[in-house]
Design an enzyme around this catalytic site. Structure first.
Site, short mmCIF file in Angstrom:
data_model
loop_
_atom_site.label_atom_id
_atom_site.label_comp_id
_atom_site.label_asym_id
_atom_site.label_seq_id
_atom_site.Cartn_x
_atom_site.Cartn_y
_atom_site.Cartn_z
N LYS A 269 -7.49 -1.21 11.70
CA LYS A 269 -6.93 -1.63 10.41
C LYS A 269 -5.82 -0.69 10.01
O LYS A 269 -4.75 -1.11 9.55
CB LYS A 269 -8.03 -1.68 9.35
CG LYS A 269 -7.55 -2.20 7.98
CD LYS A 269 -7.03 -1.09 7.09
CE LYS A 269 -6.53 -1.66 5.75
NZ LYS A 269 -5.86 -0.64 4.93
N ASP B 127 5.16 -13.65 12.36
CA ASP B 127 3.87 -14.16 11.89
C ASP B 127 2.81 -13.07 11.95
O ASP B 127 2.28 -12.75 13.01
CB ASP B 127 3.46 -15.35 12.77
CG ASP B 127 2.23 -16.08 12.26
OD1 ASP B 127 1.47 -15.49 11.47
OD2 ASP B 127 2.03 -17.23 12.66
N GLU C 276 0.84 -1.20 0.00
CA GLU C 276 0.00 0.00 0.00
C GLU C 276 0.87 1.25 0.00
O GLU C 276 1.69 1.45 0.91
CB GLU C 276 -0.93 0.00 1.21
CG GLU C 276 -1.98 1.08 1.17
CD GLU C 276 -3.05 0.94 2.23
OE1 GLU C 276 -3.61 1.95 2.63
OE2 GLU C 276 -3.32 -0.21 2.65
N HIS D 247 -3.36 10.23 0.42
CA HIS D 247 -3.46 8.86 -0.04
C HIS D 247 -3.48 8.79 -1.57
O HIS D 247 -2.73 8.02 -2.18
CB HIS D 247 -4.73 8.23 0.53
CG HIS D 247 -4.88 6.77 0.23
ND1 HIS D 247 -4.05 5.82 0.79
CD2 HIS D 247 -5.74 6.10 -0.57
CE1 HIS D 247 -4.41 4.62 0.35
NE2 HIS D 247 -5.43 4.77 -0.47
#
Length: 415
Positions: free
Chosen positions: A257, A273, A77, A370
């Site tokens: 998130k 992980d 991203e 963004h």
């Protein structure tokens, strides 16, 4: 009809050829697979074909416990690493992130079904505590020699016939999954011999015995925007947005998130992980019965205070860390941190990422920065060469339209 019979038994070249035939791959597609073949990768997973790369960039000078840390971050991203660096910049205006790690234990669960008498089970475990811990440590003696290993046993009663014997293990510098699973299975074997019905024995990734607490104080002056919003106004809005995360699970999920954008990128780059970390953090966010944000921002005087508590169990040895060259490189870029230093760093990344995201949301909006970064990806998507990307990106930003049709039209004009 495709023939995949015995695919896992084939040599890599044979697997490649079988894949080409079964999926009608072009010469360019086959060449791409060959180009990204990796000998270490072939040993890591079954039915190996090729390595799928993720861009890796650097978060620079993140202040954590008196150190300025360089953090490799692996993510697809575009805005994540830019936002993390922006967050670190604001945090550097203060004393940086301060962390506390009170304990670092991993829980193994030996789950018992059809228990005739749960009280008798508790008595059995208490009576044989020393023996059971010894059995666990004998299953992985090197861990105990290093001062780690099985430290405690507890019994958790789920209902009248179901219980869990928990073993708490100090994995030292490792994440500990294999160690804890081995020890759990060793204890399970003893319990079976004692007449108990063992359903399964496995670690829990909900690392509530491995909490890291992180806090930061940012001078409100560091939060002012180029568009003229004062730092005090931004700080007040960040605190208000943080409060909404305690009231709306829908907002909290999106905030977490965004925080995980940074955490997961740093965890992936460190060879740890990401799925375990993700699961643990989301479970922790919901443990009170309603899902909530993992950070809390408040204003006190001339400072914006941020704090978070995260269940993080990471490692600096074991797994892919010792065998994947890129992971070893990333640890070198971080100056080869101890496991506690890495844990503290990941928590600090989360605070920096969250700060940058919420500041953007309550000031200029998330899309301004963004989409500017997405413009580069869009330029490549429509076929711009690396030399053409800067000009096309600038043209897209000037146009204020970030879609494929506009990008193709502007690229045609540039050419």
């Amino acid at each position: 009809m495709a023939n995949w019979q015995g695919f896992y038994k084939l040599l890599w070249q044979e697997r490649l050829q079988r894949t080409i035939e079964n999926k009608n791959l072009t010469a360019d597609q086959a060449a791409l697979i060959t180009q990204h073949y990796d000998m270490v990768g072939e040993q890591q997973v079954e039915n190996y074909l090729y390595n799928f790369g993720v861009p890796t960039g650097l978060l620079l000078e993140l202040p954590v416990d008196g150190r300025l840390v360089t953090v490799p971050m692996s993510t697809e991203e575009p805005s994540v690493i830019a936002a993390a660096n922006n967050g670190a910049r604001m945090i550097r205006a203060g004393a940086g992130v301060q962390t506390i790690i009170e304990s670092r234990l991993v829980r193994g669960q030996i789950i018992l079904d059809n228990v005739a008498d749960v009280v008798a089970l508790q008595t059995y475990v208490e009576t044989h505590l020393t023996q059971l811990l010894q059995v666990a440590n004998d299953a992985h003696p090197s861990m105990a020699k290093r001062g780690g290993g099985a430290k405690a046993l507890t019994v958790e009663v789920l209902d009248a016939q179901t219980a869990i014997v928990n073993v708490l293990v100090d994995p030292k510098a490792a994440m500990g999954a294999n160690v804890v699973n081995t020890m759990s299975e060793a204890i399970a074997s003893v319990l079976r011999q004692a007449g108990y019905e063992v359903l399964m024995a496995i670690l829990s990734n909900f690392a509530t015995e491995s909490l890291v607490k992180a806090k930061v104080a940012v001078p409100v002056t560091a939060l002012a925007t180029k568009q003229g919003m004062s730092g005090a106004d931004v700080a007040a809005k960040i605190a208000a947005a943080s409060r909404i995360e305690t009231l709306s699970p829908y907002r909290a999920v999106t905030s977490n998130k965004g925080m995980l954008n940074g955490i997961e990128a740093a965890v992936l780059a460190s060879g740890n992980d990401t799925r375990a970390v993700n699961a643990a953090l989301h479970a922790y966010a919901a443990q009170g019965g309603q899902y909530h944000g993992l950070t809390r921002w408040t204003v006190q005087g001339e400072e914006l205070l941020g704090e978070t508590t995260l269940p993080l169990i990471l490692g600096v040895v074991g797994g892919s860390i010792g065998i994947v060259p890129a992971v070893k490189l990333n640890h070198a870029l971080m100056d080869n941190p101890t496991v506690n230093e890495l844990t503290s760093t990941i928590a600090a990344v989360g605070l920096a990422q969250n700060l940058a995201a919420i500041r953007a949301l309550v000031s200029t909006g998330i899309q301004a920065g963004h989409m500017a970064l997405q413009a580069k990806s869009l330029a490549l998507q429509v076929g711009a060469t690396p030399a053409e990307v800067p000009a096309l990106t600038a043209a897209l930003q000037q146009a204020g339209k970030f879609n494929e049709t506009t990008a193709r039209e502007l690229l045609a004009k540039l050419r």
